[in-house]
Design an enzyme around this catalytic site. Structure first.
Site, PDB file in Angstrom:
ATOM      1  N   SER A  86     -72.080  15.826  43.551  1.00 24.68           N
ATOM      2  CA  SER A  86     -71.713  15.237  44.705  1.00 24.68           C
ATOM      3  C   SER A  86     -72.738  15.648  45.626  1.00 24.68           C
ATOM      4  O   SER A  86     -73.907  15.232  45.401  1.00 24.68           O
ATOM      5  CB  SER A  86     -70.213  15.968  45.198  1.00 24.68           C
ATOM      6  N   LYS A  87     -72.453  16.206  46.550  1.00 23.64           N
ATOM      7  CA  LYS A  87     -73.536  16.694  47.743  1.00 23.64           C
ATOM      8  C   LYS A  87     -74.698  17.568  47.207  1.00 23.64           C
ATOM      9  O   LYS A  87     -75.815  17.465  47.781  1.00 23.64           O
ATOM     10  CB  LYS A  87     -73.071  17.191  48.914  1.00 23.64           C
ATOM     11  N   ARG A  88     -74.309  18.323  46.426  1.00 26.37           N
ATOM     12  CA  ARG A  88     -75.297  19.276  45.938  1.00 26.37           C
ATOM     13  C   ARG A  88     -75.759  19.392  44.443  1.00 26.37           C
ATOM     14  O   ARG A  88     -74.904  18.928  43.375  1.00 26.37           O
ATOM     15  CB  ARG A  88     -75.028  20.902  46.471  1.00 26.37           C
TER      16      ARG A  88
END
Ligand code: GLU
Length: 488
Positions: free
Chosen positions: A256-258
């Site tokens: 996802s975002k990281r």
């Protein structure tokens, strides 16, 4: 796969922010396929979902792609024969096709309000059935439709999904895929504000833009049968699809975002000091298996070797440590002047002041740490021990200075260095060895306290190289400064 025919391939991002590595990979594979076949890479901005569209995101995307070195032959910024390339500028085209579908009886107007849909959903949940549009407006008579139109009721246009059909297609990555139409609902093609949904807009555009292969992420696979049915309803043939495998994090969850301690967006990789060539090289390996152990490829090599047949369907793990490793290799191989200028920039924007260091001393320090730089944001911390007489000591270094005879050792080395006529790394080595002999110390016992005193660290590049760059005066100052703080 036969690559004799030039492919028209498209990357179709929605402008929602900086480019995610997943998007970067799609963009890369698209450009590689276009280059490999002498075809055209098309960039289309899919901005018809007004709630998701973020102001400024398109510009960000453009910068991200430019930084990554991915060039598109046709795009909103590089017009071609099939424009406009921004969907919000093509609304009348989609409206025309939506009308055509209604006229031909393969789509219908739906007048259900949000409340109607909400009630429908609640009833379905209460009955334990899957929430979906129940097709009630499909059954409206022409008179009923006419009556609602006269009352100017807002409506959407939905696709009539045929009952009880199996949609089969051959995915270039996943092989044969089958879907039953009973699992699909009559989804919306055109919203009440005249904006198309993604489904309608991209099918129309892929046809009108003569896209000859659709390459996109696996998350779109469940929509593919709708798209195939829509191509069919419009009387067009669907292009071949290649759904790229998911990108997973090291715990095998969808990335996802990281990604580890950096966020998984191009902007962040750039900020952290990854080289675009290294990132591209690594991202190419996410799902593509070139065969053999080789893992370093230039962009030109990639465009020659890349083959969609060698993209696997298993999820590809994004491993930040591998990216760091590859980035480190690119950093060591880049031209020295570029490397130095990147380091200089990182130092300038850091909290470290290097005023007491000369230009050539700084350059030598940059080269000294080069083997340990895996991304440019590491530079300030790697330099910190050498740029000024630091009070910042690691615990291990403090422990290395806590022992009998260390005060004498440091004092002797400082005195001997200060007496040197000429000074360089070799002289320093000789001086330390001579003091060691005199004090009966050697190996770790001899070198570690000196390293700790000089740098505040217990690890780092070879000490005589450090000493040569620091120079005689700085060494004497550092050692004597430390002596004042230790008791034995
Ligand atoms: N606009 C879609 C996205 O945001 C593109 C999907 C596709 O390539 O068909 O990823």
């Amino acid at each position: 796969m036969n690559y004799d025919i030039p492919l028209r391939v498209r990357f179709a991002p929605s402008p929602t922010g900086s480019l995610h590595v997943g998007g970067l990979r799609t963009a890369l594979f698209v450009v590689l396929l276009a280059r490999k076949t002498g075809g055209r890479a098309v960039l289309r901005i899919e901005d018809t979902d007004r709630e998701r569209t973020v102001p400024g995101a398109e510009e960000q995307l453009r910068q991200d792609l430019e930084w990554a070195g991915l060039e598109f032959d046709e795009s909103p910024w590089n017009d071609g024969e099939y424009g406009p390339y921004r969907q919000s500028e093509r609304l009348s085209i989609y409206q025309e096709y939506a009308r055509k579908l209604v006229d031909e009886g393969v789509a219908y107007r739906c007048f259900c309000t949000l409340e109607d849909l909400e009630r429908m959903r609640e009833d379905q949940v209460a009955r334990g059935t899957l929430p979906r549009y129940d097709g009630r407006c499909r059954r409206l008579t022409p008179e009923q439709v006419q009556e609602k139109l006269e009352r100017k009721l807002p409506f959407v246009i939905r696709q009539k999904i045929p009952a009880n059909r199996t949609v089969v297609f051959e995915d270039l990555v996943r092989g044969e895929i089958r879907f039953e139409t009973r699992d699909l609902d009559d989804h919306v093609l055109l919203k009440s504000d005249g904006y198309p949904t993604y489904h309608l807009a991209h099918v129309v555009d892929d046809h009108l833009m003569e896209v000859s292969m659709v390459v996109r992420g696996e998350e779109w696979i469940s929509s593919a049968p709708k798209h195939i049915l829509l191509f069919e309803a419009l009387g067009w043939s669907a292009p071949p699809y290649a759904h790229l495998p998911l990108i997973l994090d090291t715990e095998r969850r969808k990335l996802s975002k990281r990604a580890g301690d950096v966020s998984a967006f191009v902007e962040e990789f750039r900020r952290e000091g990854f080289l675009p060539q290294a990132l591209i090289n690594y991202v190419a390996l996410l799902g593509w298996h070139p065969g053999g152990d080789r893992e370093l490829f230039t962009f030109d090599e990639l465009s020659e070797l890349f083959d969609i047949d060698r993209v696997g369907k298993a999820g590809a793990v994004f491993d930040i440590s591998k990216l760091l490793h590859i980035n480190g290799i690119y950093i060591r191989e880049m031209p020295e002047d570029e490397y130095i200028s990147q380091c200089r920039h990182r130092l300038a924007v850091s909290d470290i002041s290097a005023d007491t260091n000369t230009e050539s001393q700084l350059e030598n320090l940059f080269l000294l740490i080069r083997d340990n730089v895996s991304k440019f944001s590491d530079v300030p911390d790697l330099l910190r021990p050498y740029v000024h007489e630091t009070e910042d000591m690691e615990l291990e270094a403090r422990l290395a200075l806590d022992g009998p005879g260390i005060k004498d050792l440091l004092t002797e080395v400082a005195d001997a260095v200060s007496r040197c006529e000429g000074f360089d790394g070799l002289v320093f080595k000789g001086v330390v060895k001579a003091v060691g002999k005199e004090l009966s110390r050697k190996g770790r016992d001899l070198w570690m306290p000196i390293r700790a005193a000089l740098t505040g660290r217990t690890h780092g590049p070879e000490l005589h190289r450090i000493a040569e760059i620091l120079g005689k005066e700085s060494i004497v100052k550092r050692l004597r400064g430390r002596v004042d703080h230790i008791s034995r």
